[in-house]
Design a protein around this motif. Structure first.
Motif, PDB file in Angstrom:
ATOM      1  N   VAL A  42      21.946  52.448  72.239  1.00 21.91           N
ATOM      2  CA  VAL A  42      22.470  51.067  72.589  1.00 21.91           C
ATOM      3  C   VAL A  42      21.800  49.768  72.310  1.00 21.91           C
ATOM      4  O   VAL A  42      21.929  49.163  71.969  1.00 21.91           O
ATOM      5  CB  VAL A  42      23.200  51.427  73.217  1.00 21.91           C
ATOM      6  CG1 VAL A  42      24.686  50.800  73.321  1.00 21.91           C
ATOM      7  CG2 VAL A  42      24.196  53.145  72.468  1.00 21.91           C
ATOM      8  N   GLU A  43      20.929  49.609  73.492  1.00 24.24           N
ATOM      9  CA  GLU A  43      20.096  48.655  74.001  1.00 24.24           C
ATOM     10  C   GLU A  43      19.636  48.709  72.461  1.00 24.24           C
ATOM     11  O   GLU A  43      19.761  46.968  72.088  1.00 24.24           O
ATOM     12  CB  GLU A  43      19.518  48.955  75.399  1.00 24.24           C
ATOM     13  CG  GLU A  43      19.983  49.256  76.203  1.00 24.24           C
ATOM     14  CD  GLU A  43      20.837  47.687  76.723  1.00 24.24           C
ATOM     15  OE1 GLU A  43      20.072  46.610  76.588  1.00 24.24           O
ATOM     16  OE2 GLU A  43      21.699  47.862  77.669  1.00 24.24           O
ATOM     17  N   VAL A  44      19.411  48.771  71.913  1.00 18.52           N
ATOM     18  CA  VAL A  44      17.820  48.841  71.115  1.00 18.52           C
ATOM     19  C   VAL A  44      18.778  48.153  69.165  1.00 18.52           C
ATOM     20  O   VAL A  44      18.484  47.309  68.866  1.00 18.52           O
ATOM     21  CB  VAL A  44      16.256  49.793  70.897  1.00 18.52           C
ATOM     22  CG1 VAL A  44      15.979  49.421  69.639  1.00 18.52           C
ATOM     23  CG2 VAL A  44      15.754  49.853  71.909  1.00 18.52           C
ATOM     24  N   THR A  45      19.820  49.428  69.527  1.00 16.86           N
ATOM     25  CA  THR A  45      20.007  49.210  67.599  1.00 16.86           C
ATOM     26  C   THR A  45      21.750  48.728  67.976  1.00 16.86           C
ATOM     27  O   THR A  45      22.367  48.715  66.730  1.00 16.86           O
ATOM     28  CB  THR A  45      20.408  50.601  67.030  1.00 16.86           C
ATOM     29  OG1 THR A  45      20.941  51.435  68.108  1.00 16.86           O
ATOM     30  CG2 THR A  45      18.675  50.934  66.974  1.00 16.86           C
ATOM     31  N   GLY A  46      22.293  48.858  69.582  1.00 18.52           N
ATOM     32  CA  GLY A  46      23.678  48.573  69.068  1.00 18.52           C
ATOM     33  C   GLY A  46      24.873  49.830  69.032  1.00 18.52           C
ATOM     34  O   GLY A  46      26.098  49.496  68.798  1.00 18.52           O
ATOM     35  N   HIS A  47      24.187  50.734  68.672  1.00 16.91           N
ATOM     36  CA  HIS A  47      24.683  52.187  68.312  1.00 16.91           C
ATOM     37  C   HIS A  47      24.244  53.333  68.519  1.00 16.91           C
ATOM     38  O   HIS A  47      22.644  53.047  69.020  1.00 16.91           O
ATOM     39  CB  HIS A  47      25.654  52.021  67.396  1.00 16.91           C
ATOM     40  CG  HIS A  47      24.966  51.936  65.971  1.00 16.91           C
ATOM     41  ND1 HIS A  47      23.698  50.940  65.814  1.00 16.91           N
ATOM     42  CD2 HIS A  47      23.997  53.003  65.106  1.00 16.91           C
ATOM     43  CE1 HIS A  47      23.220  51.737  64.439  1.00 16.91           C
ATOM     44  NE2 HIS A  47      23.409  52.433  64.407  1.00 16.91           N
ATOM     45  N   ALA A  48      24.561  54.137  68.970  1.00 21.07           N
ATOM     46  CA  ALA A  48      23.659  55.474  69.286  1.00 21.07           C
ATOM     47  C   ALA A  48      24.415  56.701  68.505  1.00 21.07           C
ATOM     48  O   ALA A  48      25.237  57.539  69.608  1.00 21.07           O
ATOM     49  CB  ALA A  48      24.126  56.086  70.538  1.00 21.07           C
ATOM     50  N   PRO A  49      24.506  56.604  67.610  1.00 23.22           N
ATOM     51  CA  PRO A  49      24.586  57.700  66.497  1.00 23.22           C
ATOM     52  C   PRO A  49      23.731  58.819  67.120  1.00 23.22           C
ATOM     53  O   PRO A  49      23.075  59.071  67.503  1.00 23.22           O
ATOM     54  CB  PRO A  49      24.376  58.073  64.999  1.00 23.22           C
ATOM     55  CG  PRO A  49      22.774  56.661  64.783  1.00 23.22           C
ATOM     56  CD  PRO A  49      23.828  55.676  66.747  1.00 23.22           C
ATOM     57  N   PRO A  50      24.884  60.095  67.153  1.00 23.69           N
ATOM     58  CA  PRO A  50      24.160  62.001  68.045  1.00 23.69           C
ATOM     59  C   PRO A  50      22.697  61.586  67.353  1.00 23.69           C
ATOM     60  O   PRO A  50      21.923  62.481  68.328  1.00 23.69           O
ATOM     61  CB  PRO A  50      25.729  62.928  67.590  1.00 23.69           C
ATOM     62  CG  PRO A  50      26.395  62.139  68.160  1.00 23.69           C
ATOM     63  CD  PRO A  50      25.895  60.748  66.905  1.00 23.69           C
ATOM     64  N   SER A  51      22.837  62.152  66.059  1.00 25.46           N
ATOM     65  CA  SER A  51      20.973  61.840  65.605  1.00 25.46           C
ATOM     66  C   SER A  51      19.787  61.998  65.925  1.00 25.46           C
ATOM     67  O   SER A  51      19.251  61.420  66.344  1.00 25.46           O
ATOM     68  CB  SER A  51      21.060  62.515  63.904  1.00 25.46           C
ATOM     69  OG  SER A  51      21.691  60.784  63.872  1.00 25.46           O
ATOM     70  N   LEU A  52      20.155  59.908  66.330  1.00 29.68           N
ATOM     71  CA  LEU A  52      19.546  59.414  67.013  1.00 29.68           C
ATOM     72  C   LEU A  52      18.803  59.438  68.074  1.00 29.68           C
ATOM     73  O   LEU A  52      17.751  60.163  69.046  1.00 29.68           O
ATOM     74  CB  LEU A  52      19.761  57.961  66.966  1.00 29.68           C
ATOM     75  CG  LEU A  52      18.553  57.003  67.657  1.00 29.68           C
ATOM     76  CD1 LEU A  52      17.687  57.216  67.110  1.00 29.68           C
ATOM     77  CD2 LEU A  52      19.181  55.729  67.175  1.00 29.68           C
ATOM     78  N   VAL A  53      20.328  60.029  68.956  1.00 22.21           N
ATOM     79  CA  VAL A  53      19.885  60.537  70.274  1.00 22.21           C
ATOM     80  C   VAL A  53      19.068  61.713  70.754  1.00 22.21           C
ATOM     81  O   VAL A  53      18.281  62.260  71.396  1.00 22.21           O
ATOM     82  CB  VAL A  53      22.092  60.102  71.485  1.00 22.21           C
ATOM     83  CG1 VAL A  53      21.221  60.697  72.553  1.00 22.21           C
ATOM     84  CG2 VAL A  53      22.287  58.979  71.274  1.00 22.21           C
ATOM     85  N   GLU A  54      19.687  62.595  69.780  1.00 21.94           N
ATOM     86  CA  GLU A  54      18.750  63.948  70.049  1.00 21.94           C
ATOM     87  C   GLU A  54      17.465  63.685  69.724  1.00 21.94           C
ATOM     88  O   GLU A  54      16.224  64.141  70.412  1.00 21.94           O
ATOM     89  CB  GLU A  54      19.663  64.755  68.847  1.00 21.94           C
ATOM     90  CG  GLU A  54      19.043  66.657  68.328  1.00 21.94           C
ATOM     91  CD  GLU A  54      19.077  66.929  67.680  1.00 21.94           C
ATOM     92  OE1 GLU A  54      18.501  67.799  67.362  1.00 21.94           O
ATOM     93  OE2 GLU A  54      20.426  66.752  67.511  1.00 21.94           O
ATOM     94  N   ARG A  55      17.492  63.115  68.638  1.00 20.72           N
ATOM     95  CA  ARG A  55      15.334  62.204  68.760  1.00 20.72           C
ATOM     96  C   ARG A  55      14.973  61.873  69.437  1.00 20.72           C
ATOM     97  O   ARG A  55      13.314  62.675  69.762  1.00 20.72           O
ATOM     98  CB  ARG A  55      15.424  61.996  66.568  1.00 20.72           C
ATOM     99  CG  ARG A  55      16.004  62.170  65.463  1.00 20.72           C
ATOM    100  CD  ARG A  55      15.811  62.228  64.414  1.00 20.72           C
ATOM    101  NE  ARG A  55      15.409  61.387  64.241  1.00 20.72           N
ATOM    102  CZ  ARG A  55      16.274  60.444  63.572  1.00 20.72           C
ATOM    103  NH1 ARG A  55      18.109  60.734  63.161  1.00 20.72           N
ATOM    104  NH2 ARG A  55      16.826  58.458  63.963  1.00 20.72           N
ATOM    105  N   ILE A  56      16.087  61.090  70.079  1.00 21.24           N
ATOM    106  CA  ILE A  56      15.156  59.918  71.097  1.00 21.24           C
ATOM    107  C   ILE A  56      14.653  61.610  72.240  1.00 21.24           C
ATOM    108  O   ILE A  56      13.706  61.366  73.213  1.00 21.24           O
ATOM    109  CB  ILE A  56      15.705  59.048  70.895  1.00 21.24           C
ATOM    110  CG1 ILE A  56      15.116  57.706  70.361  1.00 21.24           C
ATOM    111  CG2 ILE A  56      15.264  58.643  72.685  1.00 21.24           C
ATOM    112  CD1 ILE A  56      16.603  57.081  70.598  1.00 21.24           C
ATOM    113  N   ALA A  57      15.773  61.827  72.651  1.00 23.15           N
ATOM    114  CA  ALA A  57      15.696  62.833  73.649  1.00 23.15           C
ATOM    115  C   ALA A  57      14.562  63.807  73.640  1.00 23.15           C
ATOM    116  O   ALA A  57      14.091  64.467  74.742  1.00 23.15           O
ATOM    117  CB  ALA A  57      16.758  63.146  73.803  1.00 23.15           C
TER     118      ALA A  57
END
Length: 72
Positions: A42-57
């Motif tokens: 959210v801080e970097v892109t302004g949104h947090a799709p679950p697929s992105l959150v999954e990859r980062i986590a």
């Protein structure tokens, strides 16, 4: 996954990563990584799709596992 509300999608991400990293990281660590990934996205892109959150986590959890193995 996209038909579920965001909170349920993140719960699914947490559950999947808890299963994937069972025996490596406690559930609390997985949950914190998912929360941190969400916040960072959210801080970097302004949104947090679950697929992105999954990859980062997942990447965070892999790095933590590598660091723990090297210390151990």
């Amino acid at each position: 996954m996209s038909q579920l509300p965001d909170s349920e999608q993140y719960e699914q991400v947490e559950a999947m990563l808890r299963d994937e990293f069972a025996g490596i990281h406690p559930a609390a660590t997985v949950n914190r990584c998912v929360q941190a990934a969400h916040h960072g996205a959210v801080e970097v892109t302004g949104h947090a799709p679950p697929s992105l959150v999954e990859r980062i986590a997942r990447k965070h959890l892999q790095v933590l596992a590598t660091a723990a193995a090297e210390r151990g």
